[in-house]
Structure formats: structure tokens, C-alpha cells
Enzyme design. Sequence first.
Site, PDB file in Angstrom:
ATOM      1  N   GLY A   1       0.838  -1.189   0.000  1.00 32.25           N
ATOM      2  CA  GLY A   1       0.000   0.000   0.000  1.00 32.25           C
ATOM      3  C   GLY A   1       0.869   1.234   0.000  1.00 32.25           C
ATOM      4  O   GLY A   1       2.081   1.162   0.226  1.00 32.25           O
TER       5      GLY A   1
ATOM      6  N   SER B   1      -1.829   4.382   3.993  1.00 28.84           N
ATOM      7  CA  SER B   1      -2.951   3.675   3.367  1.00 28.84           C
ATOM      8  C   SER B   1      -3.724   2.809   4.349  1.00 28.84           C
ATOM      9  O   SER B   1      -4.827   2.373   4.046  1.00 28.84           O
ATOM     10  CB  SER B   1      -2.435   2.795   2.223  1.00 28.84           C
ATOM     11  OG  SER B   1      -1.578   1.786   2.734  1.00 28.84           O
ATOM     12  N   GLY B   2      -3.124   2.533   5.522  1.00 26.00           N
ATOM     13  CA  GLY B   2      -3.736   1.622   6.488  1.00 26.00           C
ATOM     14  C   GLY B   2      -3.153   0.224   6.424  1.00 26.00           C
ATOM     15  O   GLY B   2      -3.668  -0.699   7.050  1.00 26.00           O
TER      16      GLY B   2
ATOM     17  N   ALA C   1      12.593  -0.159  10.951  1.00 27.54           N
ATOM     18  CA  ALA C   1      12.881   1.276  10.964  1.00 27.54           C
ATOM     19  C   ALA C   1      14.081   1.596  11.846  1.00 27.54           C
ATOM     20  O   ALA C   1      14.357   0.900  12.828  1.00 27.54           O
ATOM     21  CB  ALA C   1      11.670   2.052  11.468  1.00 27.54           C
TER      22      ALA C   1
ATOM     23  N   HIS D   1       3.665   3.712  16.255  1.00 29.47           N
ATOM     24  CA  HIS D   1       3.456   2.297  15.950  1.00 29.47           C
ATOM     25  C   HIS D   1       3.541   1.446  17.222  1.00 29.47           C
ATOM     26  O   HIS D   1       2.723   0.565  17.444  1.00 29.47           O
ATOM     27  CB  HIS D   1       4.479   1.806  14.923  1.00 29.47           C
ATOM     28  CG  HIS D   1       4.050   1.998  13.511  1.00 29.47           C
ATOM     29  ND1 HIS D   1       3.639   0.968  12.717  1.00 29.47           N
ATOM     30  CD2 HIS D   1       3.982   3.117  12.745  1.00 29.47           C
ATOM     31  CE1 HIS D   1       3.320   1.428  11.518  1.00 29.47           C
ATOM     32  NE2 HIS D   1       3.527   2.732  11.515  1.00 29.47           N
TER      33      HIS D   1
ATOM     34  N   ASP E   1       7.414  -5.195   9.410  1.00 28.85           N
ATOM     35  CA  ASP E   1       6.989  -3.857   8.971  1.00 28.85           C
ATOM     36  C   ASP E   1       8.199  -2.923   9.013  1.00 28.85           C
ATOM     37  O   ASP E   1       8.661  -2.581  10.087  1.00 28.85           O
ATOM     38  CB  ASP E   1       5.883  -3.359   9.896  1.00 28.85           C
ATOM     39  CG  ASP E   1       5.100  -2.191   9.322  1.00 28.85           C
ATOM     40  OD1 ASP E   1       5.453  -1.705   8.234  1.00 28.85           O
ATOM     41  OD2 ASP E   1       4.141  -1.768   9.969  1.00 28.85           O
TER      42      ASP E   1
END
Length: 169
Positions: A6, A10-11, A33, A47, A80
Site C-alpha cells: 500500500g 494507506s492503512g 525502521a 506504531h 513492517d
Amino acid sequence: MTLVLGGARSGKSRYAESLIEARPGPWRYVATAQAWDDEMRERIAHHRARRAPPWETVDAPRDLPAVIRQAPAGRPVLVDCLTLWLTNAMLDEAADLAAETDALVEACRSAAGPLVLVSNEVGFGIVPENALARRFRDEAGRLHQRLATTADRVVLVVAGLPVTIKGDA
């Protein structure tokens, strides 16, 4: 394995978390990250605040294949995100990007439990004006294609709505 793609905001992360949370915990969140500045520290904090136990966070800005391979058998794992991992690899000029991508794809193929991968789809925009940005876009596209071939399911999240591209909805 599910690949969730996404755009920015965007979710996709929230959707990926819901896929993992539908399974019994504990759940493993693999974060790629790095907090290079205040804005990124704020994003990371946002997050983390969404995830309470039984989430376990493991930081893996570079050695993502090893972290995937070391996950306990049967433990649901969320990564992620792949584009941050790719950025970290590209900025490490000593990195052999092809070999690292191969290792990542193989680790995902042999994951010992449910695996959800989150990544930014960057190929919908205009052609970037500089060589590094064009290379990043191209490398991300190649990575997504390889993982999509391997994945059981591929989902594109647009405006918070998941659209299944491959596999069961």
C-alpha cells in the site's frame, strides 16, 4: 505468507496487525525502521503505542532473514516494513543487495509460522528525477514481484480498504 502492499498512510500496517491478531498470541513484530531523526522517532513511537502485549517487538533494520529464521515455530510474525529494510540495505554501500534479497526470499519461504510482510508500493507514481530514487523504486518493484510469487496471499490496501490481489480474501 501474506504480502501487504500500500501507499503511505494507506492503512496497510493496521490491516497487517489485524491479520496477526486474528491468530493466538504471542505475536512477534519485526521492525525495520531506524530512528535517524525526531520525525522518525515519533512514527516509531506511534506504531509501538498501538501494540500492547502479547506483542513482542524485535528490531531488525538489516539482518531481517536471520530474524525470520529464528522466530519460534508456529509464532505469528509481522514484518513492517520491507521498503525500510531495502532502504537500509541500499544505504549500506557494502551490501550485496542481490544476495540479501535472495536470503530474504528464502527465509520467507521457509518461515516456521504465519508470516505477514508489509511494504510500500512505490511504483504507482511518476518516474523519480534522481538515479538513487529510480534505483530504489526498481529494487522495491523487483522485491515485491519475487515475494508475491512466493506468497500465499497478496493484498493491496487503498484508503484503509484491503483489496485481495492473490489468494483467498
